[in-house]
Design a protein around this motif. Structure first.
Motif, mmCIF file in Angstrom:
data_model
loop_
_atom_site.group_PDB
_atom_site.id
_atom_site.type_symbol
_atom_site.label_atom_id
_atom_site.label_comp_id
_atom_site.label_asym_id
_atom_site.label_seq_id
_atom_site.Cartn_x
_atom_site.Cartn_y
_atom_site.Cartn_z
ATOM 1 N N THR A 40 0.830 -1.205 0.000
ATOM 2 C CA THR A 40 0.000 0.000 0.000
ATOM 3 C C THR A 40 0.864 1.254 0.000
ATOM 4 O OG1 THR A 40 -1.823 -1.115 1.137
ATOM 5 C CG2 THR A 40 -1.769 1.297 1.242
ATOM 6 N N GLU A 41 1.841 1.271 0.877
ATOM 7 C CA GLU A 41 2.733 2.428 0.959
ATOM 8 C C GLU A 41 3.581 2.554 -0.314
ATOM 9 O OE1 GLU A 41 1.450 1.186 4.935
ATOM 10 O OE2 GLU A 41 2.395 0.091 3.299
ATOM 11 N N LEU A 42 3.952 1.423 -0.899
ATOM 12 C CA LEU A 42 4.712 1.446 -2.145
ATOM 13 C C LEU A 42 3.908 2.113 -3.257
ATOM 14 C CD1 LEU A 42 7.106 0.615 -3.945
ATOM 15 C CD2 LEU A 42 5.964 -1.603 -4.259
ATOM 16 N N VAL A 43 2.626 1.745 -3.370
ATOM 17 C CA VAL A 43 1.771 2.345 -4.402
ATOM 18 C C VAL A 43 1.639 3.848 -4.169
ATOM 19 C CG1 VAL A 43 -0.560 2.418 -5.367
ATOM 20 C CG2 VAL A 43 0.526 0.218 -4.885
ATOM 21 N N VAL A 47 2.616 6.681 -6.901
ATOM 22 C CA VAL A 47 1.705 7.737 -7.354
ATOM 23 C C VAL A 47 2.373 9.096 -7.206
ATOM 24 C CG1 VAL A 47 -0.473 8.926 -6.861
ATOM 25 C CG2 VAL A 47 -0.404 6.416 -6.937
ATOM 26 N N ASP A 48 3.008 9.316 -6.074
ATOM 27 C CA ASP A 48 3.696 10.593 -5.861
ATOM 28 C C ASP A 48 4.785 10.803 -6.900
ATOM 29 O OD1 ASP A 48 4.291 12.968 -4.065
ATOM 30 O OD2 ASP A 48 6.234 11.967 -4.053
ATOM 31 N N ARG A 49 5.562 9.768 -7.199
ATOM 32 C CA ARG A 49 6.630 9.875 -8.193
ATOM 33 C C ARG A 49 6.047 10.199 -9.571
ATOM 34 N NH1 ARG A 49 11.735 7.560 -9.206
ATOM 35 N NH2 ARG A 49 12.091 7.859 -6.979
ATOM 36 N N MET A 89 -9.352 6.882 -7.331
ATOM 37 C CA MET A 89 -9.080 8.286 -7.595
ATOM 38 C C MET A 89 -9.730 9.191 -6.554
ATOM 39 S SD MET A 89 -7.122 7.740 -10.101
ATOM 40 C CE MET A 89 -6.721 9.416 -10.546
ATOM 41 N N TRP A 90 -10.659 8.658 -5.772
ATOM 42 C CA TRP A 90 -11.267 9.413 -4.679
ATOM 43 C C TRP A 90 -10.361 9.424 -3.453
ATOM 44 C CZ3 TRP A 90 -15.512 12.267 -5.475
ATOM 45 C CH2 TRP A 90 -16.320 11.952 -6.572
ATOM 46 N N ARG A 91 -9.340 8.545 -3.466
ATOM 47 C CA ARG A 91 -8.478 8.410 -2.290
ATOM 48 C C ARG A 91 -7.002 8.513 -2.675
ATOM 49 N NH1 ARG A 91 -11.124 3.714 1.598
ATOM 50 N NH2 ARG A 91 -13.309 4.410 1.430
ATOM 51 N N LEU A 92 -6.690 9.443 -3.562
ATOM 52 C CA LEU A 92 -5.284 9.649 -3.887
ATOM 53 C C LEU A 92 -4.512 10.003 -2.616
ATOM 54 C CD1 LEU A 92 -5.296 11.673 -7.222
ATOM 55 C CD2 LEU A 92 -4.506 9.330 -6.880
ATOM 56 N N PRO A 93 -3.332 9.452 -2.455
ATOM 57 C CA PRO A 93 -2.569 9.747 -1.232
ATOM 58 C C PRO A 93 -2.214 11.231 -1.161
ATOM 59 C CG PRO A 93 -1.184 8.665 -2.865
ATOM 60 C CD PRO A 93 -2.586 8.576 -3.377
ATOM 61 N N PRO A 96 3.192 15.221 -1.473
ATOM 62 C CA PRO A 96 3.530 16.540 -2.023
ATOM 63 C C PRO A 96 3.124 16.719 -3.489
ATOM 64 C CG PRO A 96 5.316 15.758 -0.642
ATOM 65 C CD PRO A 96 4.339 14.623 -0.745
ATOM 66 N N SER A 97 3.335 15.712 -4.310
ATOM 67 C CA SER A 97 3.060 15.877 -5.740
ATOM 68 C C SER A 97 1.573 15.883 -6.055
ATOM 69 C CB SER A 97 3.756 14.768 -6.540
ATOM 70 O OG SER A 97 5.158 14.873 -6.424
ATOM 71 N N THR A 98 0.785 15.052 -5.366
ATOM 72 C CA THR A 98 -0.654 15.070 -5.621
ATOM 73 C C THR A 98 -1.281 16.353 -5.086
ATOM 74 O OG1 THR A 98 -1.182 13.828 -3.588
ATOM 75 C CG2 THR A 98 -0.826 12.553 -5.604
ATOM 76 N N LEU A 99 -0.777 16.832 -3.960
ATOM 77 C CA LEU A 99 -1.290 18.097 -3.421
ATOM 78 C C LEU A 99 -0.875 19.279 -4.292
ATOM 79 C CD1 LEU A 99 -0.736 17.549 0.416
ATOM 80 C CD2 LEU A 99 -2.894 17.421 -0.847
#
Length: 214
Positions: A40-43, A47-49, A89-93, A96-99
């Motif tokens: 989970t943390e890897l995904v 996503v952030d990358r 997509m409702w729960r994107l982590p 920093p990059s998604t924000l």
């Protein structure tokens, strides 16, 4: 993260495992847990990358230009990394990059005179449009690869159906639109034309909001 992204690109998110990522890196699976607690943390880190690749609109850009860039950048991101569409997509982590991406989308509209709730609503609408189109283009690419037929070739192969089985009396609206050329190939691509119609609607919403302020 690059190893995880490589596995997800090749096998989809359902094929991602700590073992496969370790194999991609040439290390033992247990050694990965030194750096990341689990899949989970890897995904989330993947996503952030991926989102860090976005070339986001600058602050102060005209809203229409900025929102167009925001939309196109996301579409191209999902086409490069279709595995992202397999996440919620409702729960994107909240990384920093998604924000950063969310901040860039919201600031394109926040000073247009729209109520803040409508800013959120419209950016969400653009996001939904882009994700839907990305899913469609990814599915089309997959179908073309497996069948060897393009979208146009597929519909051409069904030409006898329209002659032998389609009932114009049962489907009068479709028939009317067909006869008027409504199903002909659009002058713009599947992204630009629909996005322009959406942005026209946003402009009308902004105009109404500004009129109420006078």
């Amino acid at each position: 993260m690059a190893a995880g992204i490589a596995v997800a690109r090749a096998e989809g998110l359902e094929g991602l495992s700590m073992r496969k990522v370790a194999a991609e890196l040439g290390v033992g699976a247990m050694s990965l847990y030194t750096y990341v607690p689990g899949r989970t943390e890897l995904v989330d880190l993947m996503v952030d990358r991926a989102f860090a690749e976005l070339d986001l609109p600058a602050a102060g850009a005209p809203w229409r230009e900025g929102l167009t860039r925001y939309a196109r950048e996301h579409l191209e991101l999902y086409q490069r990394h279709p595995w992202i569409l397999q996440t919620s997509m409702w729960r994107l982590p909240p990384t920093p990059s998604t924000l950063d991406a969310q901040e860039a989308g919201l600031r394109t509209l926040v000073d247009t005179g729209l109520p803040e709730a409508q800013v959120v609503e419209i950016v969400g609408l653009i996001d939904a449009f882009v994700r839907g189109l990305a899913r469609a283009t990814v599915a089309e690419a997959t179908d073309k690869a497996s069948s060897g037929q393009s979208n146009d070739e597929y519909w051409t192969s069904l030409s006898s159906f329209w002659v032998d089985y389609f009932d114009p009396e049962r489907y009068p609206t479709m028939t009317r639109i067909w006869n008027a050329g409504g199903f002909d190939a659009p002058e713009t691509d599947e992204f630009t034309g629909p996005l322009e119609r959406l942005l026209d609607a946003v402009q009308a919403t902004i105009d109404r909001a500004r009129a109420r302020e006078r």
